[in-house]
Design an enzyme around this catalytic site. Structure first.
Site, PDB file in Angstrom:
ATOM      1  N   HIS A   1      14.060   1.193-121.802  1.00 44.88           N
ATOM      2  CA  HIS A   1      14.662   0.599-122.989  1.00 44.88           C
ATOM      3  C   HIS A   1      14.541   1.564-124.172  1.00 44.88           C
ATOM      4  CE1 HIS A   1      15.562  -2.438-126.021  1.00 44.88           C
ATOM      5  NE2 HIS A   1      14.367  -2.269-126.579  1.00 44.88           N
TER       6      HIS A   1
ATOM      7  N   GLU B   1      17.091  -2.028-117.727  1.00 50.56           N
ATOM      8  CA  GLU B   1      16.389  -2.774-118.779  1.00 50.56           C
ATOM      9  C   GLU B   1      16.898  -4.219-118.861  1.00 50.56           C
ATOM     10  OE1 GLU B   1      17.183  -2.048-122.887  1.00 50.56           O
ATOM     11  OE2 GLU B   1      18.956  -0.841-122.434  1.00 50.56           O
TER      12      GLU B   1
ATOM     13  N   SER C   1      17.656  -2.010-130.242  1.00 49.17           N
ATOM     14  CA  SER C   1      16.950  -3.236-129.868  1.00 49.17           C
ATOM     15  C   SER C   1      17.139  -4.300-130.946  1.00 49.17           C
ATOM     16  CB  SER C   1      15.479  -2.916-129.609  1.00 49.17           C
ATOM     17  OG  SER C   1      14.853  -3.948-128.896  1.00 49.17           O
TER      18      SER C   1
END
Length: 335
Positions: A307, A277, A183
């Protein structure tokens, strides 16, 4: 398992022992259906993470409130026997060494956690980092970079550069280092690679980006198309964060450059995303640009998962399987 007849999907229920074994195997590979555990965990995460994040105001106070909740969750994390944790002071920030079993100390994995640049910690990510150490046979240096709202992603990049320099000063050659993150940590991984390239510092042997937030301005279509299927991140909240972080930045700033920079010369990349996602298109686009630049690139897209499903590996079998794929990728690029 499913098959398609015209426009209608027909579900085939495995009946024999062999069919059930194949179905279970497919569920642990990219392209296979999500497991029951993954679906149930996704529902819980949607309520506990996305729900709470969505309820908080777009302000420094909102970020701090979510950060404190994440710290409480981090306090619950444990590691199995045979895993050792040791703290490291890097000056502006800290890190922790994670060793599972007896890893090869001649090699190292520098891990940069996710959390939108405002929450997360090495402790919260121990379910990922101990598995990384176990699967790759390397000690993991998990970085606790400085977080918003007190600090900026630029500070986090300075911390990542300091951690990389720390490894070089302690005898690791670039060919013995792998860098990775998820991320925001995936974005930080890319920014670190580009910063090393600009400074003509030796690049690591390979890099891993799990659901990377490549474009902080959130311009890809999946931010809109997958806003409902996304189980972890409220799309509008992430877009607000990105605008906050990029305000006043030039296009060549490393925080923005990840979405358009020349990737030529980067080390082999393993890129992983979920098809449902909001960061799916960020990862797809990165894979296409990297391949066009001549970078050895492996892209995996898992169906129906949340995610950064690897963070939930204690509950999601696909998360555990993903670490096997990381190890296989590193063996391939090192051979």
């Amino acid at each position: 398992m499913t098959t398609s007849t015209g426009t209608r999907n027909v579900r085939i229920v495995p009946r024999t022992r062999t069919e059930r074994r194949v179905a279970r195997r497919l569920a642990l590979e990219p392209g296979g259906p999500p497991s029951a555990q993954a679906r149930l965990t996704g529902q819980a995460v949607r309520a506990l993470v996305k729900g709470v994040w969505s309820s908080l105001p777009d302000s420094a106070d909102g970020l701090l409130r979510f950060q404190r909740a994440a710290e409480l969750a981090a306090a619950l994390q444990a590691v199995p026997r045979g895993v050792s944790i040791a703290q490291e002071d890097l000056g502006t920030c800290t890190a922790e060494w994670v060793r599972a079993g007896a890893p090869d100390e001649r090699k190292v994995f520098l891990y940069l956690h996710g959390g939108g640049y405002f929450f997360g910690s090495a402790r919260l990510y121990r379910p990922s980092t101990w598995r990384l150490s176990a699967s790759t046979g390397r000690p993991v240096l998990a970085l606790d970079y400085r977080l918003a709202p007190e600090h900026t992603p630029s500070d986090a990049l300075d911390d990542a550069l300091a951690a990389y320099d720390f490894l070089l000063r302690n005898g690791y050659a670039p060919r013995d280092i792998v860098v990775g993150g998820d991320s925001a940590g995936g974005h930080l991984t890319l920014a670190l690679l580009l910063a090393l390239k600009r400074r003509e510092i030796g690049l690591p042997a390979a890099a891993l980006c799990l659901s990377p937030w490549v474009d902080l301005l959130c311009a890809a279509d999946s931010h809109r198309l997958n806003a409902r299927s996304e189980a972890v991140i409220p799309a509008a909240k992430l877009a607000w964060l990105g605008r906050r972080f990029c305000a006043g930045k030039d296009e060549d700033d490393l925080l923005l450059a990840t979405r358009h920079a020349d990737l030529t010369g980067l080390p082999p990349l393993l890129l992983v995303a979920s098809g449902s996602e909001i960061l799916r298109d960020d990862t797809r686009d990165l894979a296409e640009r990297a391949r066009a630049a001549g970078v050895t690139t492996a892209y995996q897209e898992w169906d129906g998962l949340m995610h950064v499903f690897t963070v939930f590996a204690d509950f999601v079998p696909e998360g555990r399987a993903a670490f096997r794929h990381v190890a296989e990728f590193l063996r391939t690029v090192e051979s």
